[in-house]
Design a protein around this motif. Sequence first.
Motif, PDB file in Angstrom:
ATOM      1  N   PRO A 168       1.002  -1.266   0.111  1.00  0.00           N
ATOM      2  CA  PRO A 168      -0.254  -0.041  -0.106  1.00  0.00           C
ATOM      3  C   PRO A 168       0.827   1.263   0.034  1.00  0.00           C
ATOM      4  N   VAL A 169       0.379   2.451  -0.939  1.00  0.00           N
ATOM      5  CA  VAL A 169       1.277   3.304  -0.869  1.00  0.00           C
ATOM      6  C   VAL A 169       0.657   4.548   0.032  1.00  0.00           C
ATOM      7  N   GLY A 170       1.559   5.159   0.727  1.00  0.00           N
ATOM      8  CA  GLY A 170       1.166   6.207   1.751  1.00  0.00           C
ATOM      9  C   GLY A 170       1.223   7.686   1.020  1.00  0.00           C
ATOM     10  N   SER A 171       0.823   8.609   1.865  1.00  0.00           N
ATOM     11  CA  SER A 171       0.853   9.796   1.363  1.00  0.00           C
ATOM     12  C   SER A 171       2.339  10.331   1.392  1.00  0.00           C
ATOM     13  N   ARG A 172       3.324   9.837   2.464  1.00  0.00           N
ATOM     14  CA  ARG A 172       4.571  10.407   2.590  1.00  0.00           C
ATOM     15  C   ARG A 172       5.468   9.953   1.288  1.00  0.00           C
ATOM     16  N   THR A 173       5.102   8.857   0.769  1.00  0.00           N
ATOM     17  CA  THR A 173       5.928   8.318  -0.434  1.00  0.00           C
ATOM     18  C   THR A 173       5.454   9.017  -1.710  1.00  0.00           C
ATOM     19  N   LEU A 174       4.167   9.119  -1.864  1.00  0.00           N
ATOM     20  CA  LEU A 174       3.641  10.070  -3.063  1.00  0.00           C
ATOM     21  C   LEU A 174       4.203  11.587  -3.000  1.00  0.00           C
ATOM     22  N   SER A 175       4.370  11.825  -1.706  1.00  0.00           N
ATOM     23  CA  SER A 175       4.801  13.325  -1.914  1.00  0.00           C
ATOM     24  C   SER A 175       6.318  13.406  -2.246  1.00  0.00           C
ATOM     25  N   ARG A 176       7.020  12.103  -1.931  1.00  0.00           N
ATOM     26  CA  ARG A 176       8.391  12.158  -2.233  1.00  0.00           C
ATOM     27  C   ARG A 176       8.454  11.859  -3.878  1.00  0.00           C
ATOM     28  N   GLU A 177       7.797  10.750  -4.342  1.00  0.00           N
ATOM     29  CA  GLU A 177       7.682  10.294  -5.676  1.00  0.00           C
ATOM     30  C   GLU A 177       7.229  11.219  -6.799  1.00  0.00           C
ATOM     31  N   SER A 178       6.161  11.882  -6.432  1.00  0.00           N
ATOM     32  CA  SER A 178       5.098  12.515  -7.448  1.00  0.00           C
ATOM     33  C   SER A 178       5.832  13.761  -8.102  1.00  0.00           C
ATOM     34  N   GLY A 179       6.802  14.401  -7.349  1.00  0.00           N
ATOM     35  CA  GLY A 179       7.411  15.635  -7.694  1.00  0.00           C
ATOM     36  C   GLY A 179       6.520  16.851  -7.729  1.00  0.00           C
ATOM     37  N   LEU A 180       5.376  16.469  -6.891  1.00  0.00           N
ATOM     38  CA  LEU A 180       4.501  17.873  -6.722  1.00  0.00           C
ATOM     39  C   LEU A 180       4.839  18.226  -5.454  1.00  0.00           C
ATOM     40  N   GLU A 181       5.044  19.689  -5.170  1.00  0.00           N
ATOM     41  CA  GLU A 181       5.504  20.250  -3.952  1.00  0.00           C
ATOM     42  C   GLU A 181       3.819  20.461  -3.318  1.00  0.00           C
ATOM     43  N   LEU A 182       3.523  19.611  -2.576  1.00  0.00           N
ATOM     44  CA  LEU A 182       2.271  19.689  -1.883  1.00  0.00           C
ATOM     45  C   LEU A 182       2.613  19.113  -0.401  1.00  0.00           C
ATOM     46  N   SER A 183       2.000  19.640   0.592  1.00  0.00           N
ATOM     47  CA  SER A 183       2.060  19.043   1.847  1.00  0.00           C
ATOM     48  C   SER A 183       1.516  17.836   1.774  1.00  0.00           C
ATOM     49  N   ALA A 184       1.826  16.982   2.996  1.00  0.00           N
ATOM     50  CA  ALA A 184       1.192  15.684   3.169  1.00  0.00           C
ATOM     51  C   ALA A 184      -0.328  15.696   3.494  1.00  0.00           C
ATOM     52  N   ALA A 185      -0.713  16.963   4.279  1.00  0.00           N
ATOM     53  CA  ALA A 185      -2.124  17.001   4.298  1.00  0.00           C
ATOM     54  C   ALA A 185      -2.944  17.226   3.001  1.00  0.00           C
ATOM     55  N   THR A 186      -2.256  18.085   2.031  1.00  0.00           N
ATOM     56  CA  THR A 186      -3.213  18.185   0.618  1.00  0.00           C
ATOM     57  C   THR A 186      -3.002  16.841   0.090  1.00  0.00           C
ATOM     58  N   ILE A 187      -1.897  16.102   0.013  1.00  0.00           N
ATOM     59  CA  ILE A 187      -2.099  14.859  -0.520  1.00  0.00           C
ATOM     60  C   ILE A 187      -3.034  13.932   0.063  1.00  0.00           C
ATOM     61  N   ARG A 188      -3.009  13.756   1.375  1.00  0.00           N
ATOM     62  CA  ARG A 188      -4.145  13.097   1.878  1.00  0.00           C
ATOM     63  C   ARG A 188      -5.557  13.552   1.625  1.00  0.00           C
ATOM     64  N   ASN A 189      -5.910  14.679   1.371  1.00  0.00           N
ATOM     65  CA  ASN A 189      -7.197  15.193   0.932  1.00  0.00           C
ATOM     66  C   ASN A 189      -7.542  14.624  -0.526  1.00  0.00           C
ATOM     67  N   VAL A 190      -6.377  14.611  -1.454  1.00  0.00           N
ATOM     68  CA  VAL A 190      -6.607  14.216  -3.033  1.00  0.00           C
ATOM     69  C   VAL A 190      -6.751  12.855  -2.756  1.00  0.00           C
ATOM     70  N   MET A 191      -6.200  12.164  -1.767  1.00  0.00           N
ATOM     71  CA  MET A 191      -6.251  10.844  -1.967  1.00  0.00           C
ATOM     72  C   MET A 191      -7.728  10.300  -1.347  1.00  0.00           C
ATOM     73  N   ALA A 192      -8.063  11.180  -0.399  1.00  0.00           N
ATOM     74  CA  ALA A 192      -9.647  11.026  -0.063  1.00  0.00           C
ATOM     75  C   ALA A 192     -10.612  11.078  -1.178  1.00  0.00           C
ATOM     76  N   ASP A 193     -10.292  11.956  -2.129  1.00  0.00           N
ATOM     77  CA  ASP A 193     -11.160  12.369  -2.980  1.00  0.00           C
ATOM     78  C   ASP A 193     -11.008  11.239  -3.981  1.00  0.00           C
ATOM     79  N   LEU A 194      -9.912  10.712  -4.020  1.00  0.00           N
ATOM     80  CA  LEU A 194      -9.676   9.455  -5.137  1.00  0.00           C
ATOM     81  C   LEU A 194     -10.512   8.179  -4.504  1.00  0.00           C
ATOM     82  N   GLU A 195     -10.312   7.917  -3.299  1.00  0.00           N
ATOM     83  CA  GLU A 195     -11.182   7.039  -2.759  1.00  0.00           C
ATOM     84  C   GLU A 195     -12.657   7.093  -2.779  1.00  0.00           C
TER      85      GLU A 195
END
Length: 349
Positions: free
Chosen positions: A30-57
């Motif tokens: 399973p892929v966590g928000s911290r990994t996505l923050s590091r690998e995606s190249g997007l300068e987004l906070s972990a909280a923002t990434i968690r919100n986007v992941m919640a939308d995708l879910e």
Amino acid sequence: MTAVPEIQLNDRAEILLRELVRRYINDGEPVGSRTLSRESGLELSAATIRNVMADLEDLGLIRSPHTSSGRVPTQLGYRIFVDTMLKVKPLDAASINEINSGLASARDPDELMSMASDLLSQITQFAGVVLLPGGEHANLRQIEFLPLAEDRILAILVTQDGRVQNRVLFVDRKYTPSELIEAANFFNERYSGRSLNEVRRRLVQDMEHDSISMNRIMRTAVNMAKELFTDQTASDSVVVSGETNLMSVPDFDQVEKLREIFDAFKAKQDLLQLLDKSMNARGISIFIGEESGYNALTDCSVVTAPYESDGRCIGVLGVVGPTRMSYEDVIPVVDITARFLGTALKSLH
């Protein structure tokens, strides 16, 4: 395949979904928000990434297994990834040469089909499947009947793609060689050049007619061909190689799930019907999970491509593996093998 709902993703949601699917395919974790923050190249906070992941879910594209803080793709998530985000890799020269030389070494159509299935399995490390051209869509070239014993006749069926099928038929009386030659000549004159599927239909129509009104030769030909054409099974139509490769796939670590998949390979009927769906497709077809329509393949993806002879689709081949397969690697293997198989078949004629 089932209809895919139209889902509009903004740029960052698309980037994060693409990275999540790729990461999960590579690692199986399973892929966590911290990994996505590091690998995606997007300068987004972990909280923002968690919100986007919640939308995708919420959209049904990813899910959280068990109590893990990470996410994995759903069947729909894979479908969106494959349809809109996938960039297929060109096949490396070594694999192209392996497929080409392997198929070119085959001495007859049966060996060629087995070789194609073996190559698909060896290169992808999943299961390779080939729907043989001697099935419903092949055209009849000729039939021969040869006497074996008083109650047995050897029927030899040759299709226009060069495949030969032999069947021992049990009969209720002895036939002379001349009777068998006349019966074969009658049958070939009446049915040669037609698809095996059409021959079956016409046989049924002929058998429904009053057999007394048939002449002796016609009755002999129809009766023997009836047994020959009704003795076709899925096992005769599909070649499967490398099923045991799936035993090393972590996604199939449950024995019961693996047994269901192996039973489907053994029976072959589901595979036959699934491959038959791909006969009229142009290019690659991908069935993800439940899209196959068969319970045994719920956790599998099937990547298929039709192969041709003289510009006519005569069969389908493909790969069966987990939904967590590297689609960008599997697709070109299936595509190139289908192209080379058609060429190799033509060279055997």
